[in-house]
Design a protein around this motif. Structure first.
Motif, mmCIF file in Angstrom:
data_model
loop_
_atom_site.group_PDB
_atom_site.id
_atom_site.type_symbol
_atom_site.label_atom_id
_atom_site.label_comp_id
_atom_site.label_asym_id
_atom_site.label_seq_id
_atom_site.Cartn_x
_atom_site.Cartn_y
_atom_site.Cartn_z
ATOM 1 N N GLU A 237 40.802 50.391 -3.238
ATOM 2 C CA GLU A 237 41.302 49.946 -4.531
ATOM 3 C C GLU A 237 40.300 50.283 -5.634
ATOM 4 N N LEU B 48 39.607 43.203 -14.327
ATOM 5 C CA LEU B 48 40.346 44.295 -13.695
ATOM 6 C C LEU B 48 41.573 43.775 -12.950
ATOM 7 N N ARG C 98 45.759 44.682 -13.898
ATOM 8 C CA ARG C 98 46.537 45.365 -12.859
ATOM 9 C C ARG C 98 47.876 44.678 -12.601
ATOM 10 N N GLU C 99 48.086 43.497 -13.153
ATOM 11 C CA GLU C 99 49.360 42.804 -13.000
ATOM 12 C C GLU C 99 50.498 43.523 -13.737
ATOM 13 N N ASP D 263 52.705 46.695 -15.700
ATOM 14 C CA ASP D 263 53.069 48.113 -15.711
ATOM 15 C C ASP D 263 52.977 48.689 -17.124
ATOM 16 N N SER E 25 39.180 44.652 -20.386
ATOM 17 C CA SER E 25 39.777 45.486 -19.346
ATOM 18 C C SER E 25 41.065 46.098 -19.870
ATOM 19 N N ASN F 104 44.464 48.852 -18.709
ATOM 20 C CA ASN F 104 45.140 49.461 -17.557
ATOM 21 C C ASN F 104 45.623 50.871 -17.843
ATOM 22 N N PRO G 90 40.728 52.619 -16.190
ATOM 23 C CA PRO G 90 40.879 53.683 -15.186
ATOM 24 C C PRO G 90 40.258 55.003 -15.626
ATOM 25 N N PHE H 171 44.758 53.597 -10.992
ATOM 26 C CA PHE H 171 45.113 52.351 -10.327
ATOM 27 C C PHE H 171 45.974 52.587 -9.092
ATOM 28 N N ARG I 150 49.387 48.789 -6.199
ATOM 29 C CA ARG I 150 48.612 47.582 -5.977
ATOM 30 C C ARG I 150 48.709 47.156 -4.528
ATOM 31 N N GLU J 8 49.483 37.728 -4.744
ATOM 32 C CA GLU J 8 50.133 38.898 -5.331
ATOM 33 C C GLU J 8 51.506 38.566 -5.919
#
Length: 542
Positions: free
Chosen positions: A244, A272, A276-277, A279, A321, A323, A345, A369, A372, A403
């Motif tokens: 990851e 981070l 990442r949650e 889109d 952070s 994404n 990223p 990323f 996930r 998750e």
């Protein structure tokens, strides 16, 4: 309950360790020695364990001595024999007449058998040693292996230091484990036609999410200036199997900047995981491992601006952070105020030039990323979900990483008023952010941006009021009026709903499940609020 007979020639420290922790409820029926004055006798007697001393006389044969040993043990009821430094090779006659006999050897068999294992390990220059618990057979150090435990061999080790580490870090772990397995009837011995053990099988629940044993290897990659506070020493260890994106393996693009601190690593990791949650283009500002703000938007720069304006005061000295690849516009907004770290990223060349001018800002590139939940610690099996762990005194807690986030179909509307489509969108956004807020946690949000957060409180209604206060006093151009409130656990009383309504909140997402749900729902209805239950909570306690 499994009863044990222990045989030792000297201190019998493993036997005493087993007695201390009674693995699987096992207890000693007797401890015997072949050496008068062996310290194990006094130590066992002080613990109330019966003892026997059976010395070998002059030219007495091994077989004769062991017959006398068996005779002295005969009055005792025991199911398993445990050897610990018993300096005699047992005969076939003893092994045939006694129950299953275990021994612990101070190396990872079949390498380095015999009495000088530590010397041979150091001479060979291997970097891993350990111990082996095995079933005793007529072949010295050659019986079926029940379990093993590794320990590192350090460059400055001598026999004494290695012996101590193997005893305390390996033997004290593996021997009780083997006894516990026998006590739980999980061990099956295969035997040949003559009844001699040839193999060992340990049963377990193969479908369990957590393995019976967990071995984790990590390498020290850097020593830090200090830990959470200057008086604490600190270092970073890396898991070389992690695929990851992660801050430990991230590339620091501005090498001339200060090195990352312990707190920087901790906050950057939290940051981070949060972005990442999402889109959509997302940005978060983290302070002390809690979100100070989070938002998604059509552009990364706008997402960052919305996240920052939640609480720019608290964001000072925080971690940012992103994404998406950081562009120049986003970079220019980041450097408008002091930040410790930015994690993304990737970065455009122009963004690196902007960010690199700050010697007190660490710029971390973690790479694409991707999907996930495909890497990280899976406890050895790729088909198991990623795990989160927390060291505690005496062990470690391990759990599946959280998750889960609700979809529209997961929401149970429990109030007279249905939430609008916009409120539902905000509910789903707020929940994904809430998962990363320390409990008791409350998030106020509008659209897809935070408005105010109440974090880490021992009272849920206090968390509500703090979120309302932050929205009122610290949010720039935002308001709690018409906002959605997300709670990481149910409301035990209506007061949290009533205070949120007073602040202007118009809708609520929460797990539900309180004995007072009816009163809480009534309070929402009285204030024309829409409320949905998720049926799941999202505590975060670390």
């Amino acid at each position: 309950m499994v009863k044990l007979a222990g045989l030792a020639s000297n201190r019998g420290r493993n036997l005493l360790r087993i007695d201390e922790i009674a693995p699987g409820g096992a207890e000693f029926a007797v401890v015997a020695t072949n050496h008068d004055g062996a310290p194990v006798v006094e130590a066992a007697s002080e613990r109330g364990i019966p003892t026997e001393v059976i010395e070998r006389e002059g030219d007495e044969s091994r077989a004769s001595h062991e017959r006398r040993l068996l005779e002295r043990l005969e009055p005792y009821d025991f199911d398993l024999v445990c050897l610990d430094g018993y300096m005699r090779v047992l005969t076939d006659e003893f092994l045939d007449r006694a129950p299953t006999t275990l021994n612990v050897h101070p190396s990872l068999l079949p390498a380095f058998p015999g009495a000088n294992a530590h010397e041979e390990v150091l001479k060979a220059g291997v970097r891993t040693s350990g111990c082996t618990v095995h079933v005793v057979t007529e072949e010295v150090d050659g019986g079926p292996i029940v379990t093993q435990e590794p320990v590192p061999v350090y460059g400055d080790d001598d026999e004494a230091s290695l012996k101590r580490r193997v005893l305390e870090r390996a033997e004290y772990v593996a021997y009780p484990r083997a006894v516990r397995w026998f006590a739980e009837n999980r061990v099956t011995l295969e035997r040949d036609e003559e009844g001699r053990p040839t193999d060992v099988h340990v049963g377990g629940d193969a479908d369990h999410a957590f393995p019976e044993r967990r071995l984790a290897s990590s390498d020290r990659v850097r020593t830090l200036r200090y830990g959470e506070n200057p008086h604490q020493e600190s270092a970073v260890y890396a898991d070389p199997t992690c695929e990851e994106p992660n801050v430990v393996g991230a590339r620091q693009l501005n090498e001339g900047a200060k090195a990352l601190s312990y707190n920087n690593y901790n906050d950057a990791d939290a940051a981070l995981l949060l972005v990442r949650e999402f889109d959509e283009p997302a940005a978060a500002v983290i302070k002390h491992a809690n979100p100070a703000g989070c938002a998604t938007a059509d552009t990364l720069a706008d997402a960052y601006d919305r996240a920052l304006r939640t609480d720019a005061k608290s964001a000072f000295g925080g971690v940012v952070s992103l994404n998406r690849t950081c562009d120049v516009e986003t970079a220019e907004r980041i450097v408008d105020s002091f930040k410790e770290v930015v994690v993304a990223p990737g970065y455009t060349d122009g963004a690196v030039e902007v960010l690199g001018d700050r010697s007190d800002l660490r710029v971390l590139e973690v790479g694409p990323f991707g999907e996930r939940s495909t890497g990280g610690d899976t406890s050895g099996d790729a088909d198991r979900p990623p795990m989160a762990e927390k060291p505690i005194v005496g062990g470690r807690l391990l759990q599946q990483r959280d998750e889960w986030a609700p979809t529209v179909d997961d929401l149970e509307v429990v109030t007279e008023r249905e939430p609008t489509d916009e409120e539902i969108e905000t509910m789903l956004f707020a929940w994904k952010t809430l998962k990363h807020v320390k409990s008791n946690g409350i998030v106020f949000a509008t659209g897809t941006e935070t408005v105010g957060l109440g974090v880490g409180q021992v009272s849920r209604v206090d968390a509500v009021n703090i979120a309302a206060m932050k929205a009122e006093t610290d949010a720039d151009g935002k308001s709690a009026e018409g906002a959605v409130m997300a709670s990481d656990a149910f409301f035990p009383f209506p007061d949290g709903i009533e205070d949120a309504a007073d602040a202007g909140v118009g809708a609520v997402i929460q797990p539900g499940g309180s004995v007072n749900d009816a009163d809480v729902i009534e309070a929402a209805d009285d204030n024309d609020m829409a409320m949905a239950f998720t049926g799941r909570r999202c505590f975060r306690h670390d």
